[in-house]
Design an enzyme around this catalytic site. Structure first.
Site, PDB file in Angstrom:
ATOM      1  N   GLY A 554       0.821  -1.206   0.000  1.00 17.95           N
ATOM      2  CA  GLY A 554       0.000   0.000   0.000  1.00 17.95           C
ATOM      3  C   GLY A 554       0.851   1.250   0.000  1.00 17.95           C
ATOM      4  O   GLY A 554       2.035   1.221   0.349  1.00 17.95           O
ATOM      5  N   GLY A 556       0.462   5.178   1.440  1.00 14.09           N
ATOM      6  CA  GLY A 556      -0.372   6.114   2.182  1.00 14.09           C
ATOM      7  C   GLY A 556       0.094   7.526   1.901  1.00 14.09           C
ATOM      8  O   GLY A 556       0.997   7.738   1.087  1.00 14.09           O
ATOM      9  N   SER A 557      -0.524   8.482   2.594  1.00 15.12           N
ATOM     10  CA  SER A 557      -0.164   9.871   2.346  1.00 15.12           C
ATOM     11  C   SER A 557       1.275  10.148   2.791  1.00 15.12           C
ATOM     12  O   SER A 557       1.885  11.098   2.356  1.00 15.12           O
ATOM     13  CB  SER A 557      -1.130  10.796   3.065  1.00 15.12           C
ATOM     14  OG  SER A 557      -1.345  10.359   4.375  1.00 15.12           O
ATOM     15  N   PHE A 558       1.803   9.303   3.668  1.00 14.15           N
ATOM     16  CA  PHE A 558       3.126   9.613   4.205  1.00 14.15           C
ATOM     17  C   PHE A 558       4.210   8.638   3.767  1.00 14.15           C
ATOM     18  O   PHE A 558       5.326   8.713   4.223  1.00 14.15           O
ATOM     19  CB  PHE A 558       3.073   9.659   5.735  1.00 14.15           C
ATOM     20  CG  PHE A 558       2.371  10.863   6.219  1.00 14.15           C
ATOM     21  CD1 PHE A 558       3.015  12.076   6.249  1.00 14.15           C
ATOM     22  CD2 PHE A 558       1.049  10.794   6.617  1.00 14.15           C
ATOM     23  CE1 PHE A 558       2.367  13.206   6.674  1.00 14.15           C
ATOM     24  CE2 PHE A 558       0.379  11.918   7.045  1.00 14.15           C
ATOM     25  CZ  PHE A 558       1.044  13.140   7.073  1.00 14.15           C
ATOM     26  N   GLY A 559       3.891   7.690   2.894  1.00 13.18           N
ATOM     27  CA  GLY A 559       4.935   6.775   2.450  1.00 13.18           C
ATOM     28  C   GLY A 559       4.360   5.456   1.997  1.00 13.18           C
ATOM     29  O   GLY A 559       3.189   5.363   1.653  1.00 13.18           O
ATOM     30  N   VAL A 561       3.896   1.088   2.386  1.00 17.45           N
ATOM     31  CA  VAL A 561       3.774   0.019   3.364  1.00 17.45           C
ATOM     32  C   VAL A 561       4.179  -1.300   2.708  1.00 17.45           C
ATOM     33  O   VAL A 561       3.700  -1.632   1.626  1.00 17.45           O
ATOM     34  CB  VAL A 561       2.336  -0.091   3.889  1.00 17.45           C
ATOM     35  CG1 VAL A 561       2.257  -1.122   5.007  1.00 17.45           C
ATOM     36  CG2 VAL A 561       1.848   1.257   4.387  1.00 17.45           C
ATOM     37  N   LYS A 575       5.806   0.291   7.657  1.00 18.96           N
ATOM     38  CA  LYS A 575       5.450   1.547   6.998  1.00 18.96           C
ATOM     39  C   LYS A 575       6.698   2.404   6.907  1.00 18.96           C
ATOM     40  O   LYS A 575       7.239   2.839   7.933  1.00 18.96           O
ATOM     41  CB  LYS A 575       4.362   2.254   7.807  1.00 18.96           C
ATOM     42  CG  LYS A 575       3.940   3.571   7.222  1.00 18.96           C
ATOM     43  CD  LYS A 575       2.542   3.930   7.666  1.00 18.96           C
ATOM     44  CE  LYS A 575       2.531   5.221   8.444  1.00 18.96           C
ATOM     45  NZ  LYS A 575       1.252   5.515   9.028  1.00 18.96           N
ATOM     46  N   ASP A 680      -8.046  11.105  11.137  1.00 19.39           N
ATOM     47  CA  ASP A 680      -8.083  10.622   9.754  1.00 19.39           C
ATOM     48  C   ASP A 680      -8.790   9.271   9.657  1.00 19.39           C
ATOM     49  O   ASP A 680      -8.283   8.337   9.056  1.00 19.39           O
ATOM     50  CB  ASP A 680      -6.656  10.542   9.179  1.00 19.39           C
ATOM     51  CG  ASP A 680      -6.654  10.479   7.654  1.00 19.39           C
ATOM     52  OD1 ASP A 680      -7.713  10.740   7.048  1.00 19.39           O
ATOM     53  OD2 ASP A 680      -5.610  10.174   7.067  1.00 19.39           O
TER      54      ASP A 680
END
Ligand SMILES: *[C@@H]1O[C@H](CO)[C@@H](O)[C@H](O)[C@H]1NC(C)=O
Ligand SMILES: *[C@@H]1O[C@H](CO)[C@@H](O)[C@H](O)[C@H]1NC(C)=O
Ligand SMILES: *[C@@H]1O[C@H](CO)[C@@H](O)[C@H](O)[C@H]1NC(C)=O
Ligand SMILES: *[C@@H]1O[C@H](CO)[C@@H](O)[C@H](O)[C@H]1NC(C)=O
Ligand SMILES: *[C@@H]1O[C@H](CO)[C@@H](O)[C@H](O)[C@H]1NC(C)=O
Ligand SMILES: *[C@@H]1O[C@H](CO)[C@@H](O)[C@H](O)[C@H]1NC(C)=O
Ligand SMILES: *[C@@H]1O[C@H](CO)[C@@H](O)[C@H](O)[C@H]1NC(C)=O
Ligand SMILES: *[C@@H]1O[C@H](CO)[C@@H](O)[C@H](O)[C@H]1NC(C)=O
Ligand SMILES: *[C@@H]1O[C@H](CO)[C@@H](O)[C@H](O)[C@H]1NC(C)=O
Ligand SMILES: *[C@@H]1O[C@H](CO)[C@@H](O)[C@H](O)[C@H]1NC(C)=O
Ligand SMILES: *[C@@H]1O[C@H](CO)[C@@H](O)[C@H](O)[C@H]1NC(C)=O
Length: 869
Positions: A554, A556-559, A561, A575, A680
């Site tokens: 996956g 995500g908004s920050f990096g 996974v 992550k 979130d």
């Protein structure tokens, strides 16, 4: 110029009455212009960021009555109210505020305003409400504030206000609420406060106030709440206080007060709900009259010098939730009448001189969640009736003289998080059942007893996430079970001073320690204590096959996974935070901090973290979690994941997931050390483990609500990062700061999505109509038209454990659930329900849905979801 104009018309008004109306408009616009100028000056004293929030405050916008947060009187010719609470304002308060001469209500609470309170507030002679709580205001309380003779509410709590409380406050005869708590005030409580005869609430807690409590305070005959906790007050509690029959909440904890608590306190203060006298030097006995307070909720008298026995009449308090008398010199035995305290959730009698046996009647206290009887002189066996306390989450009976064994029906404790039976004389073997307790996650301490026999293999059942396991100083024999290696998350394990043989198996994640730090660790069966450690970049590179794209699960908004396997085969999700993006550090720390303090069955468990340099010597940040085998809720809603049978999630499964997420949210909002807003919530942040238990993850934006100073700025300044489009509550767009009720909104949107199958960002919701409005328009009569077509199954098609659920019952359940979702997505944050109410309404809906298997659901849906005091 304007003045001349008015005069001019005034003269003619006598002759030309038709012009008189024009005169009024003209003079009125003059005064509204004064207000407008004052407001604009107010705005210019704020930081530029805050000015953006107040963009409607514009010199070209002719009337300030239309500006955000401004309230005018009916004829719109004067500003009478200003409510800018929770706008995230920074900067100082302009002295021009004093020009708003018709202002009656000034609400600036919940911002980050700095500087002092300007003297000019004294010019606001009509002011009746002044709330500046929860800011960073410094300096003294201005004397001029005492000229606001109409003040009814003065709330300055949670600031950095210093100096003394001005005696002149005694002039504000209309004052009903005075809150100055959580500041840096010094000096005495001025006796003039006793003149505020309308006072309802006097809250001065958490300051550095000294001296004695004024003798005359008892003249405040309308007082309901008196909070003087956490100060340095000395002397006795004046006897006049016990004459304020209206008192509901009397709290003087954490001072240097002494003297006896009057034995008739319960008769003199018949309305008390909260009585808090902890951490002082009170002497004498425990007042027997307390048992007349039939409505009381909380009695706290811990950490004093109280003597005597627990009054045997104490049973007559059906509403009592908390009874804390720890750390006194109470002797005698625990009266069996205690079993009549039918609402009791917390009993703490620790650190006293209590003797005798634990009365078996304690087992009747079905609401009990926390029981502490540690460090007394209690003897006899542990009564097996204790096993009836099914709500128990904390049990501490350590340091007494208990003998015998641990009752096998302790296996009833499905919600137990922590149990300490150490330092007693328990001398039987451990029943294997207690090692299977599913919620046991914090502590199991059985050390310093004489427990015998082998350690049961069932220790593997501690699989969940036990952090600390102490079994030292017993008489265990046999070998160390291999299965101990399965206990993941263990941070401290002490098996020393037993007669155990064999070696310590590799301990789950801690295998890393063996690899990298083995030399430093005293790994022997005699003494084995390990602490949680971070892992290295190389370990993670190995675990993910050099961050192979095939292992990418996956973004995500920050990096990104990745899925990976640790050396001994445990599957984990890793992550890796994208350092290039601003905010990665913030996100890393926000998440570490949030997860460090919280632990719950429905939160993704952070196993460890990594902060080091990668092979290019570039900063590298990663968080390592339990791997969630069933992916994210988003996958299931979108249909990219289905059961092997091809089925989508059915109604029962969706409801269980909804309840799991509500449990997590309720825990974060109400039960964690400091309330936490997740900020979130959305389906891609809800993950499903092997048995489809939902766990909330991605705390990258989490906001610790109590941590005002440091955190607030970092999160507040990451603008657009307050959540995800479609799930953001409307008030965040207006500059409102993250709150728990914001989470409730996001959760409501998610519920709607789960049960309609429609994403809030679906193209049909681009033109202004929101998902919630669309559902609302069909609610409740036409609910069938909006629910996910995969959901409503004909009678017989949906079964729960062999019981068919009729279409009608499903339909009612959907109405109930969607009703909850709609109460969560109300636009106005203060009319939204709380996460706790949402949880309890969903549980009710689940009960109705699964009537025939009611008990199963109660246990099955949320066994460790502790709905706390
Ligand atoms: C107000 O209007 C004038 C003239 O149209 C314009 O120059 C000015 O920028 C406007 N001020 C604001 C704050 O919008
Ligand atoms: C205030 O707003 C209303 C509608 O939003 C508008 O009709 C009215 O003209 C505005 N009044 C002023 C004085 O700007
Ligand atoms: C609004 O305030 C002005 C100034 O006090 C006053 O003249 C006017 O009567 C008020 N209007 C109403 C409707 O209260
Ligand atoms: C408004 O307040 C400021 C600061 O107190 C003062 O200097 C100014 O004269 C006031 N203006 C009016 C119009 O009252
Ligand atoms: C403060 O109050 C004093 C009188 O008590 C008055 O002389 C002074 O002007 C006031 N200051 C302001 C800024 O209103
Ligand atoms: C002041 O504002 C805070 C924060 O909104 C609120 O909790 C408090 O009740 C208000 N004070 C009074 C006395 O209404
Ligand atoms: C209370 O008010 C009365 C009457 O105004 C006054 O004489 C007295 O000094 C005040 N008491 C205190 C303690 O300020
Ligand atoms: C408390 O009230 C009683 C009865 O009204 C009265 O006799 C006594 O003087 C009062 N005590 C104090 C300290 O106000
Ligand atoms: C309070 O309890 C005592 C017995 O402990 C009783 O004598 C007294 O009448 C009770 N007071 C009231 C007001 O019920
Ligand atoms: C129970 O009482 C003891 C002694 O006062 C104290 O150390 C402990 O923190 C208390 N526990 C709780 C949960 O209040
Ligand atoms: C504990 O209780 C026993 C009797 O059960 C008594 O002999 C002993 O003195 C007590 N110890 C303390 C410290 O009170």
């Amino acid at each position: 110029m304007g003045f001349i104009l008015i005069l001019h018309y005034a003269v003619f008004a006598v002759l030309l009455s038709s012009l008189s109306s024009f005169r009024i408009v003209c003079s009125a616009s003059l005064s509204i212009n004064t207000d407008k100028e004052a407001l604009l000056s107010f705005k210019y004293h704020l930081s530029s960021e805050s000015s953006e929030t107040l963009s409607s405050w514009n010199v070209n916008n002719s009337s300030p009555c239309n500006w955000t947060g401004v309230l005018c009187n009916e004829s719109r010719d004067r500003v009478i109210g200003l409510d800018l609470s929770g706008f995230g304002l920074t900067g100082t308060i302009s002295p021009h505020i004093g020009n708003l001469s018709f202002l009656s209500s000034l609400e600036l609470q919940d911002n980050q305003l700095t500087g002092t309170i300007p003297d000019q507030v004294g010019d606001l002679s009509r002011l009746s409400v002044l709330n500046m709580s929860s800011n960073h205001i410094r300096g003294a309380i201005p004397l001029n504030i005492t000229m606001c003779l109409e003040l009814e509410i003065l709330d300055l709590k949670e600031n950095e206000i210093s100096g003394t409380i001005p005696a002149e406050l005694g002039r504000l005869r209309n004052l009903e609420i005075l809150k100055l708590g959580s500041n840096q005030l010094v000096g005495d409580i001025p006796p003039s406060i006793s003149n505020l005869s309308s006072l309802d609430t006097l809250s001065l807690g958490t300051n550095n106030l000294g001296g004695r409590i004024p003798d005359d305070l008892g003249r405040l005959q309308n007082l309901k709440e008196l909070d003087l906790t956490i100060n340095q007050l000395e002397g006795t509690v004046p006897s006049s206080i016990y004459n304020i029959t209206s008192l509901v909440n009397l709290a003087v904890a954490s001072n240097n007060l002494w003297g006896e608590i009057p034995s008739d306190v319960g008769d003199r203060l018949p309305n008390l709900l909260i009585f808090n006298f902890c951490i002082n030097k009170f002497t004498g006995g425990i007042p027997g009259s307390l048992h007349n307070l039939t409505n009381i909720n909380v009695i706290r008298m811990a950490h004093n010098l109280l003597e005597g026995s627990v009054p045997s009449g104490l049973g007559n308090l059906p509403q009592l939730r908390i009874l804390h008398m720890g750390q006194n010199k109470i002797y005698g035995s625990i009266p069996p009448s205690i079993s009549h305290l039918s609402s009791l959730a917390l009993l703490n009698l620790s650190h006293n001189l209590i003797s005798g046996e634990i009365p078996p009647e304690i087992g009747e206290l079905g609401e009990m969640q926390e029981l502490y009887l540690a460090s007394n002189n209690i003897s006899g066996r542990i009564p097996s009736s204790l096993g009836n306390l099914r709500q128990l989450s904390q049990l501490d009976l350590s340091s007494n003289r208990l003998v015998g064994g641990i009752p096998t029906n302790f296996s009833n404790f499905q919600r137990l998080l922590s149990m300490d039976l150490s330092n007693n004389r328990l001398n039987e073997s451990i029943p294997k059942e207690i090692l299977g307790l599913p919620g046991l996650s914090t502590l199991l301490n059985l050390s310093k007893n004489s427990l015998t026999g082998p350690l049961p293999q069932e220790v593997e059942a501690l699989e969940s996430s036990l952090e600390e396991l102490f079994m030292a100083n017993n008489k265990f024999s046999g070998s160390i079970p291999d299965t101990l290696g399965e206990v993941r998350g263990l941070e401290i394990l002490d098996l020393s001073t037993n007669q155990l043989t064999g070696s310590i198996p590799s301990i789950g994640v801690l295998a890393y320690l063996k690899k990298s730090k083995a030399k430093k660790l005293p790994i022997t069966s005699d003494s084995f204590k390990v602490l949680h450690q971070v892992v290295s970049y190389d370990d993670l590179r190995m675990a993910t096959g050099n961050f192979n794209q095939q292992n990418l699960i996956g973004k995500g908004s920050f990096g990104s996974v990745y899925k990976g396997y640790l050396t001994e085969g445990t599957a984990v999700a890793i992550k890796v935070l994208d350092i290039q993006r601003n905010g990665s550090w913030k996100s890393f720390f926000a998440e570490c901090e949030a997860l460090r303090t919280v632990r719950h069955r429905n939160l993704v468990k952070l196993i460890t973290s990594c902060s080091s340099l990668d092979f290019k010597n570039v900063e590298f940040l990663a968080l390592i979690y339990d791997f969630m085998h069933n992916g994210s809720l988003e996958d299931w809603i979108k249909g990219t994941r289905r059961h092997a049978s091809g089925c989508a999630l059915n109604l029962v499964e969706r409801l269980k997931i909804a309840i799991d997420v509500a449990c997590a949210m309720d825990y974060l909002h109400h039960d964690s050390e400091t309330p936490i807003a997740h900020c979130d919530l959305k389906p891609s942040n809800v993950l499903l483990d092997k048995d489809m238990t939902a766990k909330v993850g991605d705390f990258g934006l989490a906001r610790l609500l109590m941590d005002r100073a440091a955190d607030q700025q970092s999160i507040a300044s990451t603008h657009g990062l307050r959540g995800s489009i479609g799930y953001i509550p409307p008030e965040y767009g207006l500059g409102g700061k993250p709150t728990t009720s914001g989470d409730v909104y996001s959760y409501g949107v998610m519920l709607l999505e789960m049960f309609t199958g429609k994403s809030p960002t679906h193209e049909s919701f681009l033109g202004g109509l929101t998902l919630a409005q669309w559902v609302q328009s069909a609610f409740p009569t036409n609910v069938r038209q909006v629910v996910d077509p995969e959901l409503l199954l004909p009678t017989g098609a949906l079964q729960h454990e062999g019981h068919p659920i009729s279409e009608e019952v499903q339909h009612e359940c959907l109405i109930a659930v969607i009703g909850v979702a709609l109460s969560c997505t109300v636009d106005s944050s203060d009319r939204r329900i709380s996460s706790r109410d949402a949880l309890s309404q969903l549980k009710t809906a689940a009960k109705a849905l699964l009537k025939p298997t009611l008990d199963d659901m109660e246990e099955g849906a949320s066994p460790h979801c502790v709905v706390d005091v």
